[in-house]
Design a protein around this motif. Structure first.
Motif, short mmCIF file in Angstrom:
data_model
loop_
_atom_site.label_atom_id
_atom_site.label_comp_id
_atom_site.label_asym_id
_atom_site.label_seq_id
_atom_site.Cartn_x
_atom_site.Cartn_y
_atom_site.Cartn_z
N ALA A 152 0.83 -1.21 0.00
CA ALA A 152 0.00 0.00 0.00
C ALA A 152 0.87 1.25 0.00
O ALA A 152 0.57 2.23 -0.70
CB ALA A 152 -0.92 -0.01 1.21
N SER A 153 1.95 1.25 0.78
CA SER A 153 2.85 2.40 0.82
C SER A 153 3.56 2.58 -0.52
O SER A 153 3.70 3.71 -1.02
CB SER A 153 3.88 2.22 1.94
OG SER A 153 3.26 2.09 3.19
N ALA A 154 4.01 1.46 -1.09
CA ALA A 154 4.69 1.53 -2.39
C ALA A 154 3.74 2.06 -3.47
O ALA A 154 4.10 2.95 -4.25
CB ALA A 154 5.21 0.15 -2.78
N ALA A 155 2.52 1.53 -3.49
CA ALA A 155 1.53 2.00 -4.47
C ALA A 155 1.16 3.45 -4.21
O ALA A 155 0.99 4.24 -5.15
CB ALA A 155 0.29 1.12 -4.42
N GLY A 156 1.05 3.82 -2.93
CA GLY A 156 0.72 5.21 -2.61
C GLY A 156 1.77 6.17 -3.12
O GLY A 156 1.45 7.25 -3.63
N ALA A 157 3.05 5.78 -2.99
CA ALA A 157 4.13 6.63 -3.49
C ALA A 157 4.02 6.82 -5.00
O ALA A 157 4.20 7.92 -5.53
CB ALA A 157 5.48 6.03 -3.13
N VAL A 158 3.72 5.73 -5.70
CA VAL A 158 3.59 5.80 -7.16
C VAL A 158 2.37 6.65 -7.55
O VAL A 158 2.44 7.48 -8.46
CB VAL A 158 3.47 4.39 -7.76
CG1 VAL A 158 3.32 4.46 -9.28
CG2 VAL A 158 4.69 3.55 -7.40
N ILE A 159 1.27 6.45 -6.85
CA ILE A 159 0.03 7.17 -7.19
C ILE A 159 0.20 8.67 -7.00
O ILE A 159 -0.16 9.47 -7.87
CB ILE A 159 -1.15 6.63 -6.35
CG1 ILE A 159 -1.53 5.22 -6.83
CG2 ILE A 159 -2.36 7.55 -6.46
CD1 ILE A 159 -2.51 4.51 -5.92
N VAL A 160 0.75 9.09 -5.84
CA VAL A 160 0.89 10.53 -5.62
C VAL A 160 1.90 11.14 -6.58
O VAL A 160 1.76 12.30 -6.99
CB VAL A 160 1.28 10.84 -4.15
CG1 VAL A 160 0.20 10.38 -3.20
CG2 VAL A 160 2.62 10.24 -3.79
N ALA A 161 2.92 10.36 -6.96
CA ALA A 161 3.89 10.87 -7.93
C ALA A 161 3.22 11.09 -9.29
O ALA A 161 3.46 12.11 -9.95
CB ALA A 161 5.06 9.91 -8.06
N PHE A 162 2.39 10.15 -9.70
CA PHE A 162 1.67 10.31 -10.96
C PHE A 162 0.66 11.45 -10.88
O PHE A 162 0.48 12.21 -11.83
CB PHE A 162 0.98 9.02 -11.35
CG PHE A 162 1.92 7.95 -11.85
CD1 PHE A 162 3.13 8.27 -12.42
CD2 PHE A 162 1.59 6.60 -11.75
CE1 PHE A 162 4.00 7.30 -12.88
CE2 PHE A 162 2.45 5.61 -12.20
CZ PHE A 162 3.66 5.96 -12.77
N LEU A 163 -0.03 11.56 -9.75
CA LEU A 163 -1.01 12.64 -9.60
C LEU A 163 -0.34 14.01 -9.58
O LEU A 163 -0.98 15.02 -9.88
CB LEU A 163 -1.83 12.44 -8.33
CG LEU A 163 -2.85 11.29 -8.37
CD1 LEU A 163 -3.59 11.18 -7.05
CD2 LEU A 163 -3.86 11.50 -9.51
N ALA A 164 0.94 14.05 -9.21
CA ALA A 164 1.66 15.32 -9.25
C ALA A 164 1.71 15.87 -10.67
O ALA A 164 1.88 17.08 -10.88
CB ALA A 164 3.08 15.14 -8.71
N LEU A 165 1.55 14.99 -11.65
CA LEU A 165 1.54 15.43 -13.05
C LEU A 165 0.35 16.33 -13.35
O LEU A 165 0.36 17.06 -14.35
CB LEU A 165 1.53 14.23 -13.99
CG LEU A 165 2.83 13.44 -14.11
CD1 LEU A 165 2.62 12.21 -14.97
CD2 LEU A 165 3.94 14.29 -14.67
N THR A 166 -0.70 16.29 -12.53
CA THR A 166 -1.84 17.18 -12.77
C THR A 166 -1.46 18.63 -12.57
O THR A 166 -2.19 19.53 -12.98
CB THR A 166 -3.02 16.82 -11.84
OG1 THR A 166 -2.58 16.91 -10.47
CG2 THR A 166 -3.51 15.41 -12.10
#
Length: 721
Positions: A286-300
């Protein structure tokens, strides 16, 4: 929480599997298809000058159009065109016009459209559609190419087609079924590697089948989100989506399966082992996926619309993968039980892994030396990053043997390099008054005096006379670095400063768009990088309950990012001789290597914390963590790097660059950073690594000489392959 989720999925596997299948089928049927855009100008915000020019052009010159494609006439022997040849050009062009292709409004040439050296003549094709990459427009290009031999029969001429629409068609045809090829290569790679690791056909195939379900779910959710929120998907997002889903999905499954097998080897019953595995690694996943998700959402936060569209799409995909790893994967392996490992018996007894054990022992004995060597290797590779050059000419990534590419190269030999796509300068009066002709003539002379400008056309006023257009032909290729620097710099500065009194000057065209994109990308570097980095640090801090560990982890990842970019520069710019690298490559590397590569750091540090929590000294904890985690991290990294490396099979050099950079960066992150640098630094810091969490401040945890220093590993410490 993760224990409860795992228990539910393991004890009610048929229900969980049925819910996933129903949801996937429903989304596949009901979800709308993705919308895409390939016009980079559409991706810039309205305040950029090139976008304002486009709107001004539509208002002041609604009848004016840009050529969708260009016909390049020349003799096969490269000689000068005779009078008969020039007459044949006019006749053939009229023949193309009379064919009335579906999306071609007109095909026009003039006697003036002959190069100064007399070796080439041009004709412009104007389309009825704004989207030059539309399928109907591309079909019209195909039809024209099929008809040209008939229309040129009996002449000494040949004609090639170039320009935006022709380049788009050639790009699609050269890539062929790139997505299908990448999908197939990724599937084969994952199946082969999983089969080699676990020696089981079921484990090789089941993850692939589950990821296919995730892929359908993700595409459906992305399509629905795009429809609801009006998102557009970049034309290159589908290939990236495939490797992200398969790479990340396989990673998370490996995290769970290795821990599941570890508990089985300790003598636990299959369901109990699976529940315990889900509980243990659930937080890590969950932590690993969370890091990836927020990094991708930073693209917004990106200025570029293409990046803003990519961010949510990839974030949705990773979120689907996370939910599947916590529910679908435990449910499927609950149904399979130990039969999943058939015919291998390795799940019953752990073989000795001398490499992982030896690495762990070396790290515990010489942490300072290992940390220094690891950091020096990364720093040496990072030096190449200083030579990074951004390449904005996407056509340069196409194979050089394509008709549109060869024709454009030939065109630029006989015409000024910027002839094919001139820059446009507009002068607009402030109050709507008619512009003064003499002032416009003086303005034109100022533009002609700019170094690097070839020709400037006389002013073309609109019907009201309050807007005038100048066509500026540069001496450089429109998408070249020199052209972008000229248009975004001296040409714009001169135009703005020399605008007649009571008017405003604006510079647009393809080169100006690329200059604004460069400015937007630089803005994104300053904004997206820090936001993504801070978000990942917060997630690491929440996972580890520490302030210190996230700091040195992110410093290590930053060094890995620079090493990745430097290695890519050396390979493609210095060895292969490319003019530059994909302009958005640093953002792609940062997000994929920093975010996805952080998975391995999270897995390693979580295991380090677990061992320290059992009373092990920092050195012993590092030894056990590396011994336990090396097989998992090594296997996952090879598979993930392989899935991104598949992009190197594409004919497009931009995808090749992306594939190499991310694959190599993941290998650096896994084998140098996660397995060497992070555990050695953690061991040297001791209890300080977990500050302000005082749970690990015992003598054993702080590196004292208590009994924990000599304690032998428990049953779970036996290393697995």
């Amino acid at each position: 929480m993760f224990g409860r989720i795992g228990r539910f999925s393991v004890n009610r596997p048929w229900l969980v599997v049925a819910m996933w299948v129903i949801a996937a089928v429903g989304l596949a049927i009901l979800a709308p298809p993705l919308k895409s855009s390939t016009d980079q100008a559409d991706f810039l915000p309205s305040h950029y000058e090139s976008v304002r020019v486009t709107k001004l052009q539509e208002q002041a010159f609604p009848q004016q159009e840009s050529a969708a494609a260009i016909l390049v006439y020349q003799r096969p022997d490269g000689g000068k065109l005779s009078e008969a040849d020039k007459a044949a050009v006019i006749k053939a062009t009229k023949g193309f016009q009379d064919k009335k292709y579906e999306t071609f409004k007109s095909v026009l040439t003039t006697p003036e459209a002959v190069s100064k050296d007399g070796k080439m003549a041009l004709a412009n094709i104007y389309s009825t559609k704004k989207d030059l990459y539309d399928e109907d427009t591309q079909q019209s290009i195909k039809d024209l190419r099929e008809d040209r031999d008939k229309l040129l029969k009996g002449t000494s001429l040949k004609v090639d087609v170039t320009g935006p629409a022709a380049s788009g068609l050639d790009s699609v045809e050269s890539e062929g079924d790139t997505d299908a090829m990448i999908m197939m290569a990724t599937l084969v790679l994952i199946i082969v590697l999983l089969g080699a690791i676990f020696r089981s056909p079921l484990i090789a195939l089941m993850p692939v089948l589950m990821i296919m379900v995730m892929f359908i779910m993700a595409q459906g959710l992305i399509g629905t989100a795009s429809d609801w929120f009006g998102l557009e998907a970049d034309s290159g997002v589908s290939a990236i989506l495939i490797v992200v889903l398969f790479g990340v999905g396989t990673d998370y499954m490996l995290f769970l399966l290795f821990r599941y097998r570890e508990h089985l080897r300790q003598g636990q019953e299959p369901k109990e082992a699976l529940i315990n595995a889900a509980s243990r690694v659930g937080e890590t996943i969950a932590s690993a996926a969370g890091a990836v998700i927020v990094a991708f959402l930073a693209l917004t936060l990106s200025t570029m619309g293409s990046m803003r569209a990519m961010g949510p799409s990839l974030a949705i995909s990773v979120a689907v993968t996370l939910v599947a790893a916590l529910t679908l994967v435990p449910a499927v392996f609950s149904l399979l039980g130990t039969k999943a490992f058939w015919p291998s018996k390795a799940w019953k007894q752990a073989p000795r892994n001398r490499l992982a054990n030896g690495t762990g022992s070396l790290i515990s004995r010489r942490p300072g030396l290992i940390a220094t060597v690891s950091a020096c290797v990364l720093a040496a590779l990072a030096v190449g990053a200083f030579g990074f050059k951004a390449e904005f000419d996407t056509d340069s990534s196409l194979p050089k043997d394509l008709e549109s590419v060869k024709a454009m190269a030939e065109l630029q030999k006989s015409f000024s390099a910027g002839e094919s796509d001139p820059s446009l300068v507009y002068v607009k009066s402030d109050g709507g008054a008619k512009l003064d002709a003499a002032a416009l003539t003086g303005f034109r002379k100022k533009l002609e005096g700019v170094e690097g400008v070839g020709e400037v056309s006389p002013a073309v006023p609109n019907p009201k006379g309050d807007v005038a257009q100048f066509s500026v032909v540069l001496k450089y290729r429109p998408a070249s670095e020199k052209a972008i620097e000229l248009v975004a710099g001296e040409l714009r500065d001169t135009a703005h400063a020399s605008a007649p009194k009571g008017s405003e000057a604006l510079v647009g065209g393809t080169t100006a768009v690329l200059g604004d994109i460069e400015d937007a990308v630089n803005h994104d570097y300053r904004l997206v990088f820090p936001v993504a980095g801070v978000a990942i640090m917060l997630i690491l801090g929440l996972l580890l309950r520490s302030v210190v560990a996230p700091l040195y982890l992110m410093l290590a990842v930053g060094l890995g990012f620079a090493a990745t970019l430097g290695s890519t520069v050396w390979l493609f710019q210095d060895i292969r001789g490319e003019h530059g690298l994909l302009f958005m490559l640093p953002i792609v590397v940062y997000l994929f290597v920093v975010a996805i590569g952080t998975d391995y750091n999270i897995l390693m540090v979580a295991r380090l914390r677990e061992e320290v929590g059992r009373g092990k000294s920092p050195a012993e904890a590092a030894r056990l963590a590396v011994a336990h985690s090396a097989p998992t991290i090594g296997s996952a990294a090879i598979i993930l790097a392989g899935t991104f490396g598949v992009l190197m099979l594409a004919s497009n050099t931009m995808l090749q660059q992306m594939g190499f950079a991310v694959a190599f960066g993941i290998l650096l992150t896994a084998f140098i950073m996660a397995l060497l640098l992070v555990p050695t630094v953690t061991a040297m810091l001791g209890s300080k690594a977990w500050w302000p969490n005082h749970r690990f401040d015992s003598p054993q945890a702080s590196g004292g000489s208590g009994p924990g220093r000599a304690e032998e590993p428990d049953t779970a410490a036996t290393v697995r392959v």
